[in-house]
Motif scaffolding. Structure first.
Motif, mmCIF file in Angstrom:
data_model
loop_
_atom_site.group_PDB
_atom_site.id
_atom_site.type_symbol
_atom_site.label_atom_id
_atom_site.label_comp_id
_atom_site.label_asym_id
_atom_site.label_seq_id
_atom_site.Cartn_x
_atom_site.Cartn_y
_atom_site.Cartn_z
ATOM 1 N N LYS A 68 0.806 -1.224 0.000
ATOM 2 C CA LYS A 68 0.000 0.000 0.000
ATOM 3 C C LYS A 68 0.833 1.264 0.000
ATOM 4 O O LYS A 68 0.431 2.271 -0.549
ATOM 5 N N GLY A 69 1.998 1.239 0.605
ATOM 6 C CA GLY A 69 2.839 2.422 0.659
ATOM 7 C C GLY A 69 3.738 2.568 -0.560
ATOM 8 O O GLY A 69 4.529 3.493 -0.650
ATOM 9 N N VAL A 70 3.624 1.666 -1.511
ATOM 10 C CA VAL A 70 4.425 1.645 -2.741
ATOM 11 C C VAL A 70 5.908 1.793 -2.384
ATOM 12 O O VAL A 70 6.613 2.654 -2.868
ATOM 13 N N ALA A 86 -0.292 -1.698 -6.760
ATOM 14 C CA ALA A 86 0.441 -1.077 -5.661
ATOM 15 C C ALA A 86 -0.270 0.195 -5.262
ATOM 16 O O ALA A 86 -0.909 0.843 -6.081
ATOM 17 N N GLY A 87 -0.157 0.552 -4.019
ATOM 18 C CA GLY A 87 -0.749 1.789 -3.547
ATOM 19 C C GLY A 87 -2.175 1.614 -3.087
ATOM 20 O O GLY A 87 -2.665 0.517 -2.864
ATOM 21 N N THR A 88 -2.837 2.733 -2.958
ATOM 22 C CA THR A 88 -4.205 2.758 -2.480
ATOM 23 C C THR A 88 -4.956 3.855 -3.217
ATOM 24 O O THR A 88 -4.354 4.682 -3.888
#
Length: 107
Positions: A68-70, A86-88
């Motif tokens: 989530k935080g890439v 990846a990510g949110t």
């Protein structure tokens, strides 16, 4: 007696399984962030598929929520998967669900 060679992946997996699931997840992200991964074998062409006009080398991918935080997108891309997320999709960081939030699957 099994005389199979033990790889770094075997050692890392055994070590991560000794940790609580969320700690193991954070450690896996940190290890991937080091970027020292061997090149994966080329995907078997029999696994390739086309879906929604996109070509995927394999039907196996990295699920949303893993990074989530890439923090390690380049390393995740080198895992030999067909796709990854990846990510949110939130304008601000979110606290997430209360712990424990990762189950451990037993073999």
């Amino acid at each position: 007696m099994d005389r199979r060679a033990v790889s770094y992946a075997d050692i890392a997996t055994a070590g991560l399984r000794c940790l609580p699931p969320e700690t193991a997840h954070n450690a896996a992200i940190a290890l991937l962030g080091l970027g020292r991964l061997p090149a994966p074998p080329p995907p078997d062409p029999a696994l390739a598929l086309k879906l929604w006009g996109l070509r995927f080398p394999t039907p196996v991918g990295l699920a949303a929520g893993f990074d989530k935080g890439v923090r390690c997108p380049d390393a995740a891309a080198k895992l030999g998967l067909g796709f990854g997320e990846a990510g949110t999709v939130t304008p601000q960081p979110q606290p997430g669900n209360p712990r424990p939030r990762l189950p451990r699957l037993r073999r």
